[in-house]
Motif scaffolding. Sequence first.
Motif, PDB file in Angstrom:
ATOM      1  N   THR A  75       0.832  -1.205   0.000  1.00 44.71           N
ATOM      2  CA  THR A  75       0.000   0.000   0.000  1.00 44.71           C
ATOM      3  C   THR A  75       0.866   1.254   0.000  1.00 44.71           C
ATOM      4  OG1 THR A  75      -1.750  -1.158   1.206  1.00 44.71           O
ATOM      5  CG2 THR A  75      -1.806   1.250   1.231  1.00 44.71           C
ATOM      6  N   ARG A  76       1.947   1.213   0.756  1.00 45.52           N
ATOM      7  CA  ARG A  76       2.839   2.371   0.809  1.00 45.52           C
ATOM      8  C   ARG A  76       3.448   2.633  -0.562  1.00 45.52           C
ATOM      9  NH1 ARG A  76       7.852   3.351   5.070  1.00 45.52           N
ATOM     10  NH2 ARG A  76       8.346   5.470   4.382  1.00 45.52           N
ATOM     11  N   ALA A  77       3.853   1.581  -1.258  1.00 51.41           N
ATOM     12  CA  ALA A  77       4.426   1.753  -2.592  1.00 51.41           C
ATOM     13  C   ALA A  77       3.389   2.329  -3.555  1.00 51.41           C
ATOM     14  CB  ALA A  77       4.946   0.413  -3.109  1.00 51.41           C
ATOM     15  N   LEU A  78       2.139   1.862  -3.439  1.00 40.53           N
ATOM     16  CA  LEU A  78       1.079   2.360  -4.311  1.00 40.53           C
ATOM     17  C   LEU A  78       0.815   3.838  -4.069  1.00 40.53           C
ATOM     18  CD1 LEU A  78      -1.150   1.657  -6.384  1.00 40.53           C
ATOM     19  CD2 LEU A  78      -2.631   1.102  -4.446  1.00 40.53           C
ATOM     20  N   LEU A  79       0.771   4.225  -2.805  1.00 44.60           N
ATOM     21  CA  LEU A  79       0.518   5.622  -2.474  1.00 44.60           C
ATOM     22  C   LEU A  79       1.689   6.530  -2.856  1.00 44.60           C
ATOM     23  CD1 LEU A  79      -1.162   5.140   1.029  1.00 44.60           C
ATOM     24  CD2 LEU A  79      -2.290   5.890  -1.074  1.00 44.60           C
ATOM     25  N   SER A  80       2.893   6.009  -2.736  1.00 40.93           N
ATOM     26  CA  SER A  80       4.062   6.827  -3.059  1.00 40.93           C
ATOM     27  C   SER A  80       4.099   7.192  -4.534  1.00 40.93           C
ATOM     28  CB  SER A  80       5.346   6.092  -2.663  1.00 40.93           C
ATOM     29  OG  SER A  80       5.536   4.932  -3.451  1.00 40.93           O
ATOM     30  N   VAL A  81       3.523   6.326  -5.373  1.00 42.29           N
ATOM     31  CA  VAL A  81       3.453   6.636  -6.809  1.00 42.29           C
ATOM     32  C   VAL A  81       2.658   7.922  -7.034  1.00 42.29           C
ATOM     33  CG1 VAL A  81       2.536   5.848  -9.025  1.00 42.29           C
ATOM     34  CG2 VAL A  81       3.705   4.237  -7.519  1.00 42.29           C
ATOM     35  N   ALA A  82       1.659   8.134  -6.167  1.00 38.75           N
ATOM     36  CA  ALA A  82       0.839   9.345  -6.270  1.00 38.75           C
ATOM     37  C   ALA A  82       1.415  10.486  -5.443  1.00 38.75           C
ATOM     38  CB  ALA A  82      -0.583   9.043  -5.827  1.00 38.75           C
ATOM     39  N   GLY A  83       2.592  10.280  -4.868  1.00 35.40           N
ATOM     40  CA  GLY A  83       3.226  11.321  -4.080  1.00 35.40           C
ATOM     41  C   GLY A  83       2.675  11.447  -2.672  1.00 35.40           C
ATOM     42  N   ILE A  84       1.961  10.415  -2.207  1.00 28.16           N
ATOM     43  CA  ILE A  84       1.368  10.443  -0.865  1.00 28.16           C
ATOM     44  C   ILE A  84       2.322   9.765   0.108  1.00 28.16           C
ATOM     45  CG2 ILE A  84      -0.560   9.678   0.572  1.00 28.16           C
ATOM     46  CD1 ILE A  84      -2.314   9.786  -1.920  1.00 28.16           C
ATOM     47  N   THR A  85       2.908  10.541   0.993  1.00 25.44           N
ATOM     48  CA  THR A  85       3.881  10.015   1.947  1.00 25.44           C
ATOM     49  C   THR A  85       3.521  10.322   3.401  1.00 25.44           C
ATOM     50  OG1 THR A  85       5.232  12.022   1.769  1.00 25.44           O
ATOM     51  CG2 THR A  85       5.770  10.190   0.273  1.00 25.44           C
ATOM     52  N   GLN A  86       2.544  11.227   3.605  1.00 26.14           N
ATOM     53  CA  GLN A  86       2.161  11.621   4.956  1.00 26.14           C
ATOM     54  C   GLN A  86       0.693  11.305   5.225  1.00 26.14           C
ATOM     55  OE1 GLN A  86       3.272  15.796   4.927  1.00 26.14           O
ATOM     56  NE2 GLN A  86       5.235  15.341   5.886  1.00 26.14           N
ATOM     57  N   ILE A  87       0.377  11.069   6.490  1.00 22.52           N
ATOM     58  CA  ILE A  87      -0.985  10.698   6.866  1.00 22.52           C
ATOM     59  C   ILE A  87      -1.977  11.783   6.476  1.00 22.52           C
ATOM     60  CG2 ILE A  87      -2.497  10.265   8.845  1.00 22.52           C
ATOM     61  CD1 ILE A  87      -0.211   8.786  10.173  1.00 22.52           C
ATOM     62  N   GLY A  88      -1.584  13.044   6.631  1.00 23.28           N
ATOM     63  CA  GLY A  88      -2.484  14.138   6.302  1.00 23.28           C
ATOM     64  C   GLY A  88      -2.917  14.146   4.844  1.00 23.28           C
ATOM     65  N   GLN A  89      -2.069  13.638   3.966  1.00 24.33           N
ATOM     66  CA  GLN A  89      -2.417  13.600   2.549  1.00 24.33           C
ATOM     67  C   GLN A  89      -3.525  12.588   2.278  1.00 24.33           C
ATOM     68  OE1 GLN A  89       1.931  13.135   1.523  1.00 24.33           O
ATOM     69  NE2 GLN A  89       1.304  14.391  -0.229  1.00 24.33           N
ATOM     70  N   ILE A  90      -3.541  11.498   3.044  1.00 28.43           N
ATOM     71  CA  ILE A  90      -4.634  10.531   2.916  1.00 28.43           C
ATOM     72  C   ILE A  90      -5.919  11.126   3.490  1.00 28.43           C
ATOM     73  CG2 ILE A  90      -5.452   8.222   3.559  1.00 28.43           C
ATOM     74  CD1 ILE A  90      -2.591   7.320   3.767  1.00 28.43           C
ATOM     75  N   ALA A  91      -5.783  11.813   4.618  1.00 31.96           N
ATOM     76  CA  ALA A  91      -6.945  12.413   5.268  1.00 31.96           C
ATOM     77  C   ALA A  91      -7.643  13.427   4.367  1.00 31.96           C
ATOM     78  CB  ALA A  91      -6.517  13.074   6.574  1.00 31.96           C
ATOM     79  N   ASP A  92      -6.912  14.078   3.480  1.00 33.86           N
ATOM     80  CA  ASP A  92      -7.473  15.117   2.616  1.00 33.86           C
ATOM     81  C   ASP A  92      -8.190  14.563   1.381  1.00 33.86           C
ATOM     82  OD1 ASP A  92      -6.546  17.098   4.292  1.00 33.86           O
ATOM     83  OD2 ASP A  92      -4.689  17.407   3.170  1.00 33.86           O
ATOM     84  N   LEU A  93      -8.068  13.265   1.127  1.00 31.62           N
ATOM     85  CA  LEU A  93      -8.686  12.680  -0.063  1.00 31.62           C
ATOM     86  C   LEU A  93     -10.201  12.566   0.115  1.00 31.62           C
ATOM     87  CD1 LEU A  93      -6.183   9.756  -0.816  1.00 31.62           C
ATOM     88  CD2 LEU A  93      -6.256  12.019  -1.884  1.00 31.62           C
ATOM     89  N   ASP A  94     -10.946  12.809  -0.970  1.00 32.13           N
ATOM     90  CA  ASP A  94     -12.391  12.583  -0.902  1.00 32.13           C
ATOM     91  C   ASP A  94     -12.700  11.127  -1.231  1.00 32.13           C
ATOM     92  OD1 ASP A  94     -12.449  12.240  -3.746  1.00 32.13           O
ATOM     93  OD2 ASP A  94     -12.742  14.399  -4.035  1.00 32.13           O
ATOM     94  N   ASP A  95     -13.953  10.757  -1.157  1.00 37.78           N
ATOM     95  CA  ASP A  95     -14.331   9.355  -1.333  1.00 37.78           C
ATOM     96  C   ASP A  95     -13.904   8.816  -2.701  1.00 37.78           C
ATOM     97  OD1 ASP A  95     -15.451   9.598   1.130  1.00 37.78           O
ATOM     98  OD2 ASP A  95     -17.529   9.279   0.498  1.00 37.78           O
TER      99      ASP A  95
END
Length: 224
Positions: free
Chosen positions: A167-187
């Motif tokens: 999951t971390r590798a998948l998110l890093s492709v989108a530049g998501i490395t911090q918890i706050g970046q996941i929190a800001d995503l909409d559904d």
Amino acid sequence: MQQEGSTIIHVNEGSARRVIITPSRRAWEEGIRPGMAVSTAQRMLPKLEVLPPDVKATAKADEAMASIIQAYSPHYLCDKKGHVYLDMRGTSRLFGPVIDSAVRIRREIRDNLGLEGSVAVASNKLVAKIGTRAVRPFGLTQIRQGDEASFLSSQDISLLSGVGPATRALLSVAGITQIGQIADLDDNQVIAFLGKRGLALRDSARGLDLSPVQDRLYEQKTVR
């Protein structure tokens, strides 16, 4: 607890892939982390001393910790991987602010058992768990109610339960490395990246956790 100057780690001997359970302070300082393959750790530190888990010593320590914890709250939960949660509601008249109790509990465990760990005070179990991970291997922190979002926002996504290597590798492709970046995503964004299961992960990133501290005594724990 390992000696201060050692580079000892505990490993799962019976598993097909031998991984580290607990690195000593010295091993942690050298970059050794829980879940790391033993072969990788030994390449990093060729003189690394590897020990199997001591089940009897662990059970003895659990009982001793229970006797310390029960003096502060009758409601506690022993989670897997060494996490213990205490519901401290209603204890301030006896012990003062909860952070003071956290300091005393940590000190008593260290002085009586020679074990040093990380402790966090927070409004729910999820945020407290991330708090201990943020200050590990040894430390103390308090996340005040209302400050959960600001605390979580800058933390590495690897501290969030449910974020494994894939999951971390998948998110890093989108530049998501911090918890706050996941929190800001909409559904829609979450589902596009992680499917519907990602909605629960997003809620965790926002610090949402209503699960109670259900009593689970140390005597009910098993080691396998």
